[in-house]
Structure formats: C-alpha cells, structure tokens
Write an enzyme that holds these catalytic residues in place. Sequence first.
Site, short mmCIF file in Angstrom:
data_model
loop_
_atom_site.label_atom_id
_atom_site.label_comp_id
_atom_site.label_asym_id
_atom_site.label_seq_id
_atom_site.Cartn_x
_atom_site.Cartn_y
_atom_site.Cartn_z
CB CYS A 120 6.91 5.10 14.58
SG CYS A 120 5.39 5.93 14.15
CG HIS A 275 6.29 0.94 14.39
ND1 HIS A 275 5.37 1.29 15.36
CD2 HIS A 275 6.04 1.77 13.33
CE1 HIS A 275 4.61 2.27 14.91
NE2 HIS A 275 4.99 2.57 13.69
CG ASN A 305 1.48 3.53 13.50
OD1 ASN A 305 2.03 3.69 14.59
ND2 ASN A 305 2.06 3.86 12.36
N1 COA Z 1 -10.41 3.93 2.14
C1 COA Z 1 -10.65 3.75 0.82
N2 COA Z 1 -9.83 4.19 -0.13
C2 COA Z 1 -8.71 4.84 0.26
C3 COA Z 1 -8.42 5.06 1.62
C4 COA Z 1 -9.33 4.58 2.57
N3 COA Z 1 -9.13 4.73 3.91
N4 COA Z 1 -7.24 5.72 1.68
C5 COA Z 1 -6.81 5.91 0.43
N5 COA Z 1 -7.70 5.37 -0.42
C6 COA Z 1 -7.66 5.34 -1.88
C7 COA Z 1 -6.76 6.41 -2.47
O1 COA Z 1 -7.44 7.65 -2.56
C8 COA Z 1 -6.46 5.83 -3.84
O2 COA Z 1 -7.53 6.08 -4.69
P1 COA Z 1 -7.28 6.49 -6.24
O3 COA Z 1 -6.58 5.28 -6.83
O4 COA Z 1 -8.65 6.70 -6.74
O5 COA Z 1 -6.42 7.69 -6.19
C9 COA Z 1 -6.43 4.32 -3.58
O6 COA Z 1 -7.10 4.11 -2.32
C10 COA Z 1 -5.03 3.76 -3.49
O7 COA Z 1 -4.27 4.60 -2.65
P2 COA Z 1 -2.80 4.27 -2.25
O8 COA Z 1 -2.28 5.37 -1.40
O9 COA Z 1 -2.02 3.86 -3.46
O10 COA Z 1 -3.05 2.96 -1.39
P3 COA Z 1 -2.00 2.02 -0.76
O11 COA Z 1 -2.19 0.64 -1.24
O12 COA Z 1 -0.62 2.60 -0.81
O13 COA Z 1 -2.45 2.02 0.79
C11 COA Z 1 -1.78 3.06 2.83
C12 COA Z 1 -2.48 3.24 1.48
C13 COA Z 1 -1.80 4.41 3.54
C14 COA Z 1 -2.56 2.04 3.65
C15 COA Z 1 -0.35 2.57 2.58
O14 COA Z 1 0.29 3.39 1.64
C16 COA Z 1 0.47 2.55 3.83
O15 COA Z 1 0.18 1.85 4.76
N6 COA Z 1 1.56 3.33 3.87
C17 COA Z 1 2.42 3.38 5.03
C18 COA Z 1 1.76 4.21 6.09
C19 COA Z 1 2.41 4.06 7.44
O16 COA Z 1 2.74 2.97 7.85
N7 COA Z 1 2.57 5.19 8.13
C20 COA Z 1 3.11 5.22 9.45
C21 COA Z 1 4.57 5.08 9.41
S1 COA Z 1 5.21 4.98 11.04
#
Ligand code: COA
Length: 371
Positions: A120, A275, A305
């Site tokens: 990215c 980004h 993204n």
């Molecule tokens: N829908 C519903 N629930 C979801 C889900 C979805 N699409 N994806 C994950 N969950 C659940 C998880 O399983 C977890 O459940 P649990 O508590 O029962 O285990 C819960 O939601 C919380 O998960 P968590 O990973 O802690 O959520 P979060 O608040 O960190 O959000 C992201 C998840 C992926 C949105 C976030 O971590 C994020 O954006 N990270 C950066 C990703 C990114 O930018 N990547 C590209 C980089 S260039």
Amino acid sequence: MTPAPGRLLRTRISGVGRYLPERVLTNHDLERMVETSNEWIVERSGIRERRIAADDESSGTMGARAAEEALASAGLRGSDIDLVIGATCTPDGMFPATATVIQDAIGAGRASSFDVNAACTGFLTALSVGSQFVASGSARRVLVAGSETLSRVVDWTDRGTCVLFGDGAGAVVLEPAADGEPGGLASPVLRSDGALGDLLYARGPASARSGAGAASGVPAAGDNGADPLRAVASCIVMDGRNVFRHAITAMTEAAQACLAGAGLEASDIALCMPHQANVRILSAFARNLELSEDRVYMNLERYGNTSAASIPIALAEAVAEGRLAAGDRVLMVAFGGGFTWGATVVEWSGVREPERLSAVPGPLPSTAPPP
Ligand code: COA
C-alpha cells in the site's frame, strides 16, 4: 534534457487520472456472503461499498484507463512519456511488468517501464522514484500508475479481510517545474521493517516450499498435483488488530519526520491525502498530527482499501472536486504490507486541463437501504 551538474530539477504533477471498475459490491451484498453486517463494517472501517474488476479487467487494463485520463488532464499523449512506473502488488503476471501492459495500451512506445511493489506504500514509493528521474534529468515526462485487483487475492470466506479491499487505479504525470512555478516533492520519507512481514501478506507462486520463507498453513507443493504453483500462493492474510496499531504509529512518525525535514508545520498543509485503509486509523492519525478532519481527504466509504491505487484515486477526485489550488501543500502518507510506510509533501502546481477529468460521484446516503 540534462540539468547543469549538481542542479536538481523540481518535479510537478501535471496530470492526474483514475479508473474504477463499474461493478459495485455493497456491505449488504457481503452480508449474503459472510457472517457480517453493514453496521459492523461501517462502524469498524468506514467502508460502505467497493468496486470489483470485471473478468476482462486487470491491474494493467485499469492502470491504462487511469493513465489515459492523467495524460488527457496534462494535455499530453502516450508518445510524450519517457518512463512508465507501475505501482502494484496485484500484477497481471510475475512478468512482464504491469507497467509494460500500461505502456503498450497508452502508446508510450519510446518509454521504458518497470513495476514497484511496496504494497500500500507502492504509489508513494513509485512517486519518489519517478520524481528522482525527473529531478536528475534522466526522464522528462514520467507516468506513475497505482493499480490493484485485490478482489483476486482476497479470501471471500474470511470476514476479517474481505470486507476491507477493492479494485481500481489512479495515475499521475510528472514533469519538471519551470522556474517560479509551484512544484516539487519535499522531504520524502520511505521506511520498511521486514520483521513485521507476517502481519499482512499474500504468498506468491514462487515462495519457498519449506523453511523460514514458507507460509504457515499453506499446503506444500505437490498437495495440489494438478497445479503445484497455485499450491504455495495464498490469499491476503492479516493480523488486523496489530496492523491497526502499527499503522497509526507509522503514519504519524512518517508524517512528522517529513514535515520536520521540509521545515513545515501541520498547519501549513492544505490537504492531507492518506492511504485509504480505515476511517478509524485516519481519524487517530489526524488527531496525532492535529489536522482537522476537513483537511484529511477521505473517499474510502465508496472504494475501500485499493492499496497502491488509493492515493492517486483520492488525488484525482480531489482535483476534480476543485479542492486544490496552485501553491497548496499536500501531505501524502501511507502504510502497508512489508511492513512499509512513508510520507511526502507535494507542492501543488495544478493540472492543465482539469475539465478532462471524469466527474466524482456524490456522497453516499448515510444509511444505504438494503437492495
Ligand atoms: N463482521 C463482523 N464481525 C467481524 C468481522 C466482520 N467483517 N471481522 C471480524 N469480526 C469479529 C471478530 O471475529 C471478533 O469477534 P470475537 O470478538 O468474537 O473474536 C470481533 O469482530 C472483533 O475483532 P477485531 O479484529 O478485534 O476487530 P477490530 O475492531 O480490530 O476491527 C479490523 C477489525 C480488521 C476492521 C481492524 O482491525 C482493522 O481495520 N485493521 C487494520 C486493517 C488494515 O487497514 N489493513 C490494510 C493495511 S494497508
């Protein structure tokens, strides 16, 4: 054109363009594919919909469409370009470079071309490389295209990743700035830390079969006897929580180092072009830098993204919306797999023919009704 010894030219962005595939995949569509909800995706990421490439589209074809618009807005033709740099982590093939597909499609027969992969952070990296070609006088006109077809490397059964990514392309044309004309990239900062590679990756078909370089959980070659190459490639694998944490720190540090190197304050920035990964990451970054949110460009609710394509798509939309004036300072900042991150300040010079840019769709209704 050869500059005087020791004298570097300033680079201006003279054209911008973008291309988004027609097919829209909404959060409501995703509700029918994985255990998720529109509310969860909007609240956790800010994304409402993303674009998906058609079967006959690729990073090469989409990059070419964006490049054509960038050339039109610069008032140039493909034959005017000396160098094409493709920024992509979803190339059309292992080789030839996707940049050669773009070069051919736009008729840049005189140009050399190569790809840059910094995930990215790819566009910022390619912009810095292209700018140095212009600054040294090695190339007069450079086309940089960020283009991604992430829908083909997303695991559509993994709700933790498939809701975040989309396809698209953006491009810019770089030329030398004339004396007295605004332009220039100030203090580019590019960083990487390979020790964090496991936070976010997609294995390619040539990755190691065993040992330290092999992907955990990926079948060994031969498990899929019909196609051993596919057996070692993987979809996007991500530790979302840790990526989130590192992203905020990395973007903040890169932006602060870049501003300090350029002798600027955050208050000198007219518009920040980050980004487009996650609205919560961008809000935390903006708070750290004390940038008001109206000075942070965001269009991720419509495209998700798009990796190396996200900054040039955002830039082209900001220009089409008339958000930038000549002399404005634009802070670009990115992070991504690798781990890679970086920032640069661009002094905006204006494109020659902004009316050649395609119109930007209006904002989405805040509660999109289920189809
Ligand atoms: N829908 C519903 N629930 C979801 C889900 C979805 N699409 N994806 C994950 N969950 C659940 C998880 O399983 C977890 O459940 P649990 O508590 O029962 O285990 C819960 O939601 C919380 O998960 P968590 O990973 O802690 O959520 P979060 O608040 O960190 O959000 C992201 C998840 C992926 C949105 C976030 O971590 C994020 O954006 N990270 C950066 C990703 C990114 O930018 N990547 C590209 C980089 S260039």
